[in-house]
Scaffold this motif. Structure first.
Motif, PDB file in Angstrom:
ATOM      1  N   LEU A 182       0.841  -1.186   0.000  1.00 51.90           N
ATOM      2  CA  LEU A 182       0.000   0.000   0.000  1.00 51.90           C
ATOM      3  C   LEU A 182       0.878   1.239   0.000  1.00 51.90           C
ATOM      4  O   LEU A 182       1.992   1.220   0.513  1.00 51.90           O
ATOM      5  CB  LEU A 182      -0.906   0.020   1.233  1.00 51.90           C
ATOM      6  N   GLU A 183       0.366   2.313  -0.541  1.00 51.47           N
ATOM      7  CA  GLU A 183       1.144   3.548  -0.604  1.00 51.47           C
ATOM      8  C   GLU A 183       1.193   4.229   0.759  1.00 51.47           C
ATOM      9  O   GLU A 183       0.170   4.430   1.411  1.00 51.47           O
ATOM     10  CB  GLU A 183       0.540   4.506  -1.624  1.00 51.47           C
ATOM     11  N   ILE A 184       2.396   4.575   1.171  1.00 52.52           N
ATOM     12  CA  ILE A 184       2.610   5.398   2.358  1.00 52.52           C
ATOM     13  C   ILE A 184       3.073   6.756   1.843  1.00 52.52           C
ATOM     14  O   ILE A 184       4.234   6.914   1.434  1.00 52.52           O
ATOM     15  CB  ILE A 184       3.663   4.786   3.300  1.00 52.52           C
ATOM     16  N   PRO A 185       2.164   7.733   1.802  1.00 53.35           N
ATOM     17  CA  PRO A 185       2.532   9.042   1.252  1.00 53.35           C
ATOM     18  C   PRO A 185       3.620   9.722   2.083  1.00 53.35           C
ATOM     19  O   PRO A 185       3.635   9.609   3.310  1.00 53.35           O
ATOM     20  CB  PRO A 185       1.228   9.839   1.310  1.00 53.35           C
ATOM     21  N   ALA A 186       4.496  10.394   1.414  1.00 51.20           N
ATOM     22  CA  ALA A 186       5.536  11.175   2.085  1.00 51.20           C
ATOM     23  C   ALA A 186       4.899  12.460   2.625  1.00 51.20           C
ATOM     24  O   ALA A 186       3.869  12.913   2.116  1.00 51.20           O
ATOM     25  CB  ALA A 186       6.648  11.498   1.098  1.00 51.20           C
ATOM     26  N   PRO A 187       5.498  13.047   3.664  1.00 51.38           N
ATOM     27  CA  PRO A 187       4.961  14.305   4.183  1.00 51.38           C
ATOM     28  C   PRO A 187       4.829  15.339   3.061  1.00 51.38           C
ATOM     29  O   PRO A 187       5.744  15.521   2.260  1.00 51.38           O
ATOM     30  CB  PRO A 187       6.002  14.740   5.220  1.00 51.38           C
ATOM     31  N   GLY A 188       3.679  15.965   3.001  1.00 51.60           N
ATOM     32  CA  GLY A 188       3.444  16.992   1.989  1.00 51.60           C
ATOM     33  C   GLY A 188       2.810  16.488   0.706  1.00 51.60           C
ATOM     34  O   GLY A 188       2.364  17.286  -0.115  1.00 51.60           O
ATOM     35  N   ASP A 189       2.774  15.160   0.525  1.00 47.53           N
ATOM     36  CA  ASP A 189       2.139  14.615  -0.673  1.00 47.53           C
ATOM     37  C   ASP A 189       0.621  14.770  -0.598  1.00 47.53           C
ATOM     38  O   ASP A 189       0.035  14.760   0.477  1.00 47.53           O
ATOM     39  CB  ASP A 189       2.465  13.129  -0.839  1.00 47.53           C
ATOM     40  N   TYR A 190      -0.005  14.878  -1.719  1.00 46.17           N
ATOM     41  CA  TYR A 190      -1.459  14.900  -1.871  1.00 46.17           C
ATOM     42  C   TYR A 190      -2.131  16.062  -1.156  1.00 46.17           C
ATOM     43  O   TYR A 190      -3.256  15.939  -0.696  1.00 46.17           O
ATOM     44  CB  TYR A 190      -2.079  13.560  -1.415  1.00 46.17           C
ATOM     45  N   ARG A 191      -1.469  17.199  -1.086  1.00 45.61           N
ATOM     46  CA  ARG A 191      -2.105  18.378  -0.482  1.00 45.61           C
ATOM     47  C   ARG A 191      -3.387  18.695  -1.226  1.00 45.61           C
ATOM     48  O   ARG A 191      -3.402  18.830  -2.441  1.00 45.61           O
ATOM     49  CB  ARG A 191      -1.170  19.577  -0.532  1.00 45.61           C
ATOM     50  N   GLY A 192      -4.466  18.751  -0.470  1.00 44.33           N
ATOM     51  CA  GLY A 192      -5.754  19.060  -1.065  1.00 44.33           C
ATOM     52  C   GLY A 192      -6.415  17.897  -1.781  1.00 44.33           C
ATOM     53  O   GLY A 192      -7.507  18.037  -2.314  1.00 44.33           O
ATOM     54  N   ASN A 193      -5.747  16.733  -1.818  1.00 41.82           N
ATOM     55  CA  ASN A 193      -6.288  15.560  -2.519  1.00 41.82           C
ATOM     56  C   ASN A 193      -6.321  14.311  -1.651  1.00 41.82           C
ATOM     57  O   ASN A 193      -6.318  13.200  -2.162  1.00 41.82           O
ATOM     58  CB  ASN A 193      -5.454  15.265  -3.777  1.00 41.82           C
ATOM     59  N   TRP A 194      -6.354  14.467  -0.345  1.00 43.90           N
ATOM     60  CA  TRP A 194      -6.323  13.307   0.533  1.00 43.90           C
ATOM     61  C   TRP A 194      -7.533  12.416   0.344  1.00 43.90           C
ATOM     62  O   TRP A 194      -7.479  11.216   0.606  1.00 43.90           O
ATOM     63  CB  TRP A 194      -6.191  13.741   1.998  1.00 43.90           C
ATOM     64  N   ASP A 195      -8.642  12.975  -0.117  1.00 43.70           N
ATOM     65  CA  ASP A 195      -9.821  12.147  -0.342  1.00 43.70           C
ATOM     66  C   ASP A 195      -9.547  11.084  -1.401  1.00 43.70           C
ATOM     67  O   ASP A 195     -10.016   9.953  -1.303  1.00 43.70           O
ATOM     68  CB  ASP A 195     -11.024  13.005  -0.729  1.00 43.70           C
ATOM     69  N   LEU A 196      -8.746  11.423  -2.403  1.00 45.64           N
ATOM     70  CA  LEU A 196      -8.437  10.464  -3.472  1.00 45.64           C
ATOM     71  C   LEU A 196      -7.578   9.310  -2.962  1.00 45.64           C
ATOM     72  O   LEU A 196      -7.862   8.145  -3.235  1.00 45.64           O
ATOM     73  CB  LEU A 196      -7.732  11.177  -4.628  1.00 45.64           C
ATOM     74  N   ILE A 197      -6.526   9.641  -2.227  1.00 42.12           N
ATOM     75  CA  ILE A 197      -5.638   8.586  -1.727  1.00 42.12           C
ATOM     76  C   ILE A 197      -6.354   7.734  -0.691  1.00 42.12           C
ATOM     77  O   ILE A 197      -6.208   6.509  -0.661  1.00 42.12           O
ATOM     78  CB  ILE A 197      -4.306   9.169  -1.167  1.00 42.12           C
TER      79      ILE A 197
END
Length: 163
Positions: free
Chosen positions: A11-26
């Motif tokens: 599973l993807e472990i997002p790095a800090p700062g990734d997906y700003r404003g798009n957390w609903d997608l991840i």
């Protein structure tokens, strides 16, 4: 930033700062993948030979599912290749024909899978070893199929820690 993959389910472990404003997608994608890992079933249709359960970091893949149903009229022995990652699978053998189903990892030894009409739990160790974690059961009659449990001290210790 660069995401990394979780060690077992990839599973993807997002790095800090990734997906700003798009957390609903991840989050939606991760919840779907976790659902597959806990309760999802994939179907492998085969007539024999080798079939590999796919595993792609962060994306959908058959190897992430909890259960594997194998179907088809076998014309030769069938082998399902699973990733060498710490994981349990429930295998249901719904094949026909006078041939067997086996399970293995890419570099591991082959384990005889459940007989036709039966299901069983296969435990895969991160070392690539596969063992039978529960007896095979005939789904029509409920009869336990005679199984020769292979001794595997490293895997036995891993299972004991998990219980």
């Amino acid at each position: 930033m660069v995401s990394t993959a979780s060690p077992n389910l990839r599973l993807e472990i997002p790095a800090p700062g990734d997906y700003r404003g798009n957390w609903d997608l991840i989050m939606a994608r991760l919840i779907d993948q976790i659902d597959d890992a806990i309760a999802g079933t994939t179907v492998v249709a085969t007539t024999g030979g080798s079939s590999t359960l796919t595993e792609v970091d962060y994306l959908e893949g058959a190897a992430r599912h909890a259960a594997v149903t194998v179907t088809g009229a076998l014309t030769s022995n069938a082998t399902i290749v699973v990733p060498a990652r710490s994981k349990s699978f429930v295998f249901l053998n719904q094949t026909t024909g006078a041939f067997t189903l086996s399970i293995k990892t890419p570099a591991g030894a082959t384990l005889l899978g459940p007989p036709q009409g039966s299901a069983g739990v296969i435990r895969v160790a991160a070392t690539g070893e596969c063992t039978i974690a529960a007896p095979y059961v005939n789904v029509a009659t409920g009869a336990v199929t005679g199984v020769n449990y292979a001794l595997n001290t490293a895997l036995d210790a891993e299972i004991a820690r998990a219980v």
